[in-house]
Motif scaffolding. Structure first.
Motif, short mmCIF file in Angstrom:
data_model
loop_
_atom_site.label_atom_id
_atom_site.label_comp_id
_atom_site.label_asym_id
_atom_site.label_seq_id
_atom_site.Cartn_x
_atom_site.Cartn_y
_atom_site.Cartn_z
N HIS A 46 0.83 -1.21 0.00
CA HIS A 46 0.00 0.00 0.00
C HIS A 46 0.87 1.26 0.00
O HIS A 46 0.57 2.24 -0.69
CB HIS A 46 -0.93 0.00 1.21
CG HIS A 46 -2.07 -0.95 1.09
ND1 HIS A 46 -2.94 -0.95 0.02
CD2 HIS A 46 -2.49 -1.96 1.91
CE1 HIS A 46 -3.86 -1.90 0.18
NE2 HIS A 46 -3.60 -2.53 1.33
N GLU A 47 1.93 1.24 0.80
CA GLU A 47 2.82 2.40 0.87
C GLU A 47 3.51 2.64 -0.47
O GLU A 47 3.65 3.79 -0.92
CB GLU A 47 3.86 2.19 1.97
CG GLU A 47 3.26 2.23 3.39
CD GLU A 47 4.31 1.96 4.45
OE1 GLU A 47 5.46 1.62 4.07
OE2 GLU A 47 4.00 2.08 5.65
N ASP A 48 3.95 1.56 -1.13
CA ASP A 48 4.60 1.70 -2.43
C ASP A 48 3.63 2.26 -3.47
O ASP A 48 3.99 3.11 -4.28
CB ASP A 48 5.13 0.33 -2.91
CG ASP A 48 6.28 -0.16 -2.03
OD1 ASP A 48 6.85 0.66 -1.30
OD2 ASP A 48 6.59 -1.37 -2.09
N ALA A 49 2.37 1.76 -3.43
CA ALA A 49 1.38 2.26 -4.38
C ALA A 49 1.09 3.73 -4.14
O ALA A 49 0.97 4.52 -5.07
CB ALA A 49 0.08 1.44 -4.25
N ALA A 50 0.98 4.12 -2.84
CA ALA A 50 0.72 5.53 -2.51
C ALA A 50 1.89 6.40 -2.95
O ALA A 50 1.69 7.50 -3.48
CB ALA A 50 0.49 5.67 -1.01
N LYS B 113 4.48 14.81 -10.74
CA LYS B 113 5.04 14.98 -12.08
C LYS B 113 4.04 15.67 -13.00
O LYS B 113 4.38 16.58 -13.77
CB LYS B 113 5.42 13.61 -12.65
CG LYS B 113 6.08 13.68 -14.02
CD LYS B 113 6.49 12.29 -14.49
CE LYS B 113 7.17 12.36 -15.86
NZ LYS B 113 7.55 11.00 -16.33
N LYS B 114 2.76 15.26 -12.88
CA LYS B 114 1.72 15.86 -13.70
C LYS B 114 1.52 17.33 -13.34
O LYS B 114 1.38 18.19 -14.21
CB LYS B 114 0.41 15.09 -13.51
CG LYS B 114 -0.72 15.57 -14.39
CD LYS B 114 -1.95 14.71 -14.18
CE LYS B 114 -3.09 15.20 -15.08
NZ LYS B 114 -4.31 14.37 -14.89
N LYS C 206 3.52 10.32 -9.42
CA LYS C 206 2.85 10.56 -10.70
C LYS C 206 2.08 11.88 -10.67
O LYS C 206 2.11 12.66 -11.62
CB LYS C 206 1.92 9.39 -11.01
CG LYS C 206 1.21 9.52 -12.35
CD LYS C 206 0.34 8.30 -12.61
CE LYS C 206 -0.37 8.42 -13.97
NZ LYS C 206 -1.24 7.23 -14.22
N THR C 207 1.36 12.12 -9.54
CA THR C 207 0.60 13.36 -9.40
C THR C 207 1.52 14.57 -9.40
O THR C 207 1.23 15.60 -10.02
CB THR C 207 -0.22 13.32 -8.10
OG1 THR C 207 -1.08 12.17 -8.12
CG2 THR C 207 -1.07 14.57 -7.96
N ALA D 201 3.99 5.79 -5.41
CA ALA D 201 3.99 5.86 -6.88
C ALA D 201 2.92 6.84 -7.37
O ALA D 201 3.16 7.63 -8.29
CB ALA D 201 3.74 4.47 -7.46
N TYR D 202 1.73 6.81 -6.74
CA TYR D 202 0.66 7.73 -7.13
C TYR D 202 1.04 9.17 -6.84
O TYR D 202 0.79 10.06 -7.65
CB TYR D 202 -0.63 7.37 -6.38
CG TYR D 202 -1.78 8.28 -6.69
CD1 TYR D 202 -2.49 8.15 -7.88
CD2 TYR D 202 -2.15 9.28 -5.80
CE1 TYR D 202 -3.55 8.99 -8.17
CE2 TYR D 202 -3.21 10.13 -6.09
CZ TYR D 202 -3.91 9.97 -7.27
OH TYR D 202 -4.95 10.83 -7.55
N ALA D 203 1.67 9.39 -5.67
CA ALA D 203 2.10 10.74 -5.31
C ALA D 203 3.14 11.26 -6.30
O ALA D 203 3.11 12.42 -6.72
CB ALA D 203 2.64 10.76 -3.88
#
Length: 279
Positions: free
Chosen positions: A84-88, A97-98, A94-95, A90-92
Motif C-alpha cells: 500500500h505504501e509503495d502504491a501511494a 510529475k503531472k 505521478k501526481t 507511486a501515485y504521489a
C-alpha cells in the motif's frame, strides 16, 4: 585253499539286520508324520494385533505453533502494508510529475502571452507615432499652402446644427486650442478619438475609445452627404488612424497632432477618407 582266498573283496560289508530294521522304522515314522500333516491341511495363521502410540502435543509445542502462526500473519500484514505504501508513493510521484508539467505549461503560456502583449504594445506605440508624424506632415503642408488664413486654429464658423448634433458640435468647438496628447481624454488635452468620444458622451452616446472602432460605430455615409455631428475618419473603415467631427459648411474639428493641437479646419485642409453617422 583257493589261490584267491587271500584277496580282499571289493564289496561293502553287509549291514547287520538290527541296523536295517532301525533305519526302516525311522523312515516310516517320518513319512507317516508327513502324511498326517498333509491330510490335516494348512494351518490357520493367527491375526497379529499391534497398537501404535501417537506422541502427545505438549503445551510447549502448542505455544510454539501459535507463535509461528502469529509471526506468519504479521509478515503477511507487513507485506500488504508495504505494498500500500509503495502504491501511494507511486501515485504521489505521478501526481507531482503531472502538476509540475502543468505548471511548466502554464508558465510558458503566460510567458508567450506576456511577450505577445509587449509586442502588440510596441507595435501600437510605433503605429501611433507614425500616425502622429503623418498628421504633423499633413498639417505643415497645409499651413504652408494656406498662408492666407492666419487664424485657422480659431473657430470661423458657427454651426447651424440642431438637437443632439448641435451639442456635439458645440462641445468640439469649445475645445479648439487645447493641446494634443497621445492618449489624452481631457479636459484640456486630447487625442483625436478621445475628443470625439467625449463630445458624443455629452448627449449620452458612449462610443468606443479608439479611432478604428469609431470608424464603424454608425452608418457609413457619403462625403457628399455630410451632416453636422457626423464622424469623419482617415484611413479605412475599421482600420482608421484618425477621426474628427464634421460641424457643417465644409468644416470639421479635430485633435490633429502635437504641433497644432485641437483645430477647426476646412475639409480641404485634410480631406477625410469616409464618414459614419451616429445621431
Amino acid at each position: 585253499m583257493s589261490h584267491t582266498a587271500h584277496i580282499p573283496s571289493h564289496r561293502k560289508p553287509r549291514q547287520s539286520a538290527s541296523k536295517t530294521a532301525l533305519r526302516a522304522g525311522v523312515a516310516g515314522g517320518v513319512l507317516s508324520t508327513i502324511a498326517v500333516a498333509g491330510a490335516a491341511g494348512p494351518a490357520q495363521a493367527e491375526p497379529v494385533t499391534q497398537t501404535i502410540e501417537m506422541p502427545t502435543i505438549t503445551a510447549g509445542l502448542s505455544t510454539t505453533v501459535a507463535a509461528s502462526a502469529q509471526a506468519t500473519q504479521q509478515v503477511a500484514l507487513d507485506i500488504e502494508t508495504q505494498a500500500h505504501e509503495d502504491a501511494a508513493a507511486a501515485y504521489a510521484a505521478k501526481t507531482a510529475k503531472k502538476a509540475k508539467a502543468e505548471a511548466v505549461r502554464k508558465a510558458e503560456a503566460e510567458k508567450k502571452a506576456q511577450a505577445a502583449a509587449e509586442a502588440e504594445a510596441k507595435a501600437e506605440a510605433a503605429e501611433r507615432a507614425s500616425r502622429t508624424a503623418e498628421r504633423t506632415t499633413l498639417s505643415a503642408s497645409s499651413d504652408s499652402s494656406d498662408s492666407s488664413v492666419s487664424s485657422s486654429s480659431s473657430p470661423s464658423y458657427s454651426s447651424n446644427a440642431t438637437g443632439s448634433a448641435a451639442s456635439v458640435v458645440a462641445f468640439a468647438q469649445s475645445q479648439v486650442g487645447d493641446a494634443y496628447v497621445s492618449g489624452g481624454t481631457g479636459p484640456n488635452s486630447w487625442d483625436c478619438s478621445g475628443l470625439v468620444q467625449a463630445a458624443f458622451r455629452t448627449v449620452g452616446v458612449d462610443l468606443p475609445r479608439v479611432s478604428q472602432s469609431q470608424s464603424t460605430a454608425g452608418t457609413q455615409v457619403s462625403l457628399s452627404n455630410l451632416q453636422p455631428g457626423d464622424i469623419l475618419y482617415w484611413g479605412g473603415a475599421g482600420s482608421a488612424y484618425h477621426v474628427g467631427i464634421y460641424i457643417g459648411d465644409g468644416q470639421f474639428v479635430g485633435a490633429q497632432n502635437s504641433s497644432t493641437g485641437v483645430v477647426q479646419k476646412s475639409l480641404d485642409y485634410d480631406p477625410p477618407s469616409g464618414a459614419v453617422r451616429v445621431l
